[in-house]
Design a protein around this motif. Structure first.
Motif, short mmCIF file in Angstrom:
data_model
loop_
_atom_site.label_atom_id
_atom_site.label_comp_id
_atom_site.label_asym_id
_atom_site.label_seq_id
_atom_site.Cartn_x
_atom_site.Cartn_y
_atom_site.Cartn_z
N PHE A 192 0.79 -1.23 0.00
CA PHE A 192 0.00 0.00 0.00
C PHE A 192 0.83 1.29 0.00
O PHE A 192 0.27 2.38 -0.04
CB PHE A 192 -0.94 0.02 1.21
N GLY A 193 2.15 1.15 0.11
CA GLY A 193 3.01 2.33 0.11
C GLY A 193 3.01 3.07 1.43
O GLY A 193 3.45 4.24 1.48
N LEU A 194 2.52 2.43 2.51
CA LEU A 194 2.43 3.10 3.82
C LEU A 194 3.60 2.71 4.71
O LEU A 194 3.66 1.59 5.22
CB LEU A 194 1.11 2.71 4.51
N PRO A 195 4.57 3.62 4.92
CA PRO A 195 5.73 3.30 5.75
C PRO A 195 5.38 3.32 7.24
O PRO A 195 4.67 4.19 7.72
CB PRO A 195 6.72 4.43 5.41
N ASN A 196 5.86 2.31 7.95
CA ASN A 196 5.68 2.19 9.41
C ASN A 196 4.24 1.87 9.83
O ASN A 196 3.87 2.08 10.97
CB ASN A 196 6.16 3.45 10.15
N CYS A 197 3.45 1.37 8.90
CA CYS A 197 2.06 0.99 9.23
C CYS A 197 2.05 -0.41 9.83
O CYS A 197 2.63 -1.35 9.27
CB CYS A 197 1.18 1.03 7.99
N CYS A 198 1.37 -0.56 10.97
CA CYS A 198 1.40 -1.82 11.73
C CYS A 198 0.09 -2.60 11.67
O CYS A 198 0.00 -3.68 12.25
CB CYS A 198 1.72 -1.53 13.20
N GLY A 199 -0.93 -2.07 10.99
CA GLY A 199 -2.18 -2.80 10.94
C GLY A 199 -3.36 -1.90 10.59
O GLY A 199 -3.21 -0.69 10.40
N ALA A 200 -4.54 -2.53 10.51
CA ALA A 200 -5.79 -1.82 10.24
C ALA A 200 -6.81 -2.20 11.31
O ALA A 200 -6.86 -3.35 11.74
CB ALA A 200 -6.31 -2.19 8.85
N ILE A 201 -7.63 -1.22 11.71
CA ILE A 201 -8.58 -1.42 12.80
C ILE A 201 -10.01 -1.21 12.30
O ILE A 201 -10.26 -0.39 11.41
CB ILE A 201 -8.28 -0.46 13.98
N ASP A 202 -10.94 -1.97 12.85
CA ASP A 202 -12.36 -1.80 12.55
C ASP A 202 -13.16 -2.43 13.68
O ASP A 202 -12.60 -3.11 14.56
CB ASP A 202 -12.72 -2.45 11.20
N ALA A 203 -14.48 -2.22 13.66
CA ALA A 203 -15.36 -2.78 14.67
C ALA A 203 -16.63 -3.28 14.01
O ALA A 203 -17.04 -2.77 12.96
CB ALA A 203 -15.70 -1.73 15.74
N THR A 204 -17.26 -4.28 14.61
CA THR A 204 -18.49 -4.86 14.08
C THR A 204 -19.44 -5.22 15.21
O THR A 204 -19.00 -5.38 16.36
CB THR A 204 -18.17 -6.11 13.21
N HIS A 205 -20.73 -5.33 14.89
CA HIS A 205 -21.74 -5.67 15.89
C HIS A 205 -22.09 -7.15 15.82
O HIS A 205 -22.25 -7.71 14.72
CB HIS A 205 -23.03 -4.87 15.66
#
Length: 401
Positions: A170-183
């Protein structure tokens, strides 16, 4: 659980123990005269009307239990000692034979994978509703304890690999993850209903928040909180938030980008989350006047969708989480959710490839409108601008295809 304290024995009692050599510490799994459970299950269920069951038995096995045989055997190995060392009271099939560990695991996995009623699952295995209930809960308790190592925050070496992959993909330096929430939607008895559990769509629900890596593996989850709270409040109630704010997580080396711009470790999240130094959210629609913000949002969204897809995979694989749960015990529901997340990771860790039709289509929170958090931390805003500027410069420098 802490080990039991050793009691002091007298010489007399020691001699008695030496004489009695028939004492066994770990019970041995009883011999089971039942024919192979899979043969009978496949014969009975492979032609169920209304289901698109693969004709190939290997694929059929994965269809019913979401895991290949080798992964199924691994799951059995994790829980075997617990299922054997606590002999069940009356766990037998309709022919009066004691259930093997493999059949107990199969019953539990089918209950979680299908989300069907205990009566329906029991009928497919030739056992009663109470047996399905007892077997499933014993399995959940055992896996929750024995599979913890499949869901943990990465060590520094593993994190470097995750960051490298986010940059490559994705070209994102120092990115450690993605966050989201669900019901996780449920019905509640009238005596247990309250505004806390009633969410924005007037459903009673429990939240699940997760951070995923580039392979959609869960790195951190929090659940048990009422669906009536906002996503930003859910974040702030999590242990992950407290660790980040205390500088104990996402505290790795700072990357120096072009022209001296600096980027600390961070994760990406949607507009429902606050913009923080370690949680980078997209520019709002009315801020997309420049090519810099548009380029940033495109890259950000591609990475953030990993968390969305992970929930689609989770709820599609373990459909008990995607159906309306009928009056669950709110104290036990977090364990069910956690075990489904553990199974999700075990399948990834074992290299299984699920059928593409397993994942849900659309969105994991179908029917829910998107929340929008207006909180903007000044340092977080600077981090986002640094990252957006770097992405634009990278795009300009990239050779034309």
């Amino acid at each position: 659980m802490a080990p039991a304290k050793k009691s002091k024995k007298t010489k007399k009692s020691s001699k008695k123990l030496k004489k009695n050599k028939s004492v066994s510490v770990v019970p041995v799994e009883p011999r089971v005269s039942e024919p192979d459970w899979w043969d009978s299950f496949w014969h009975k269920n492979s032609t169920t009307p209304g289901l698109s069951i693969p004709s190939n038995e290997e694929e059929g096995f994965k269809y019913f239990f979401r895991a290949a045989r080798k992964t199924f055997d691994y799951i059995c190995s994790l829980v075997r000692e617990d299922l054997v060392s606590r002999p069940p009271s009356g766990l037998i099939n309709i022919e009066g034979r004691l259930l093997s560990v493999e059949k107990q695991v199969a019953i539990a996995l089918r209950r979680l994978a299908s989300g069907e009623s205990q009566v329906s699952v029991g009928a497919s295995f030739g056992v009663g509703q109470s047996t399905v209930s007892q077997v499933t809960w014993r399995f959940i308790e055992a896996l929750e304890e024995r599979a913890k190592h499949h869901l943990k925050w990465p060590d520094s070496n593993r994190m470097e690999e995750i960051k490298l992959q986010f940059e490559v993909l994705f070209g994102l330096p120092n990115c450690c993850g993605a966050i989201d929430a669900t019901h996780i939607i449920m019905t509640l008895p009238a005596v247990q209903t309250s505004d806390d559990w009633c969410d924005q769509e007037s459903n009673y629900s429990m939240f699940l928040q997760a951070i995923v890596d580039h392979e959609m593996r869960f790195l951190d989850i929090v659940t048990g909180w009422p669906g009536g709270m906002s996503v930003s409040r859910l974040l702030k109630c999590s242990g992950f938030f407290r660790l980040c704010e205390a500088g104990e997580r996402l505290n790795g080396s700072i990357r120096t980008l072009s022209e001296g711009l600096e980027m600390r470790e961070f994760i990406v999240g949607g507009v429902a989350y606050p913009l923080l130094p370690w949680l980078i959210t997209p520019y709002e629609t009315n801020d997309l006047s420049s090519s810099m913000s548009t380029t940033f949002n495109d890259k950000h969204e591609a990475a953030r969708l990993l968390a969305v897809r992970a929930f689609l995979q989770l709820k599609g694989s373990w459909r008990i989480l995607n159906k309306v749960m009928w009056r669950p015990d709110k104290r036990k529901l977090p364990s069910i959710i956690l075990v489904c997340c553990l199974l999700h990771n075990i399948i990834i860790d074992n290299g299984d490839h699920l059928h593409p039709d397993v994942a849900l289509s659309g969105h994991h929170d179908s029917g829910y409108g998107e929340e929008c958090c207006k909180q903007v931390d000044p340092t977080g805003k600077t981090m986002r601008e640094n990252l957006a500027q770097y992405l634009l410069q990278s795009k300009v420098k990239a050779p034309a295809k």
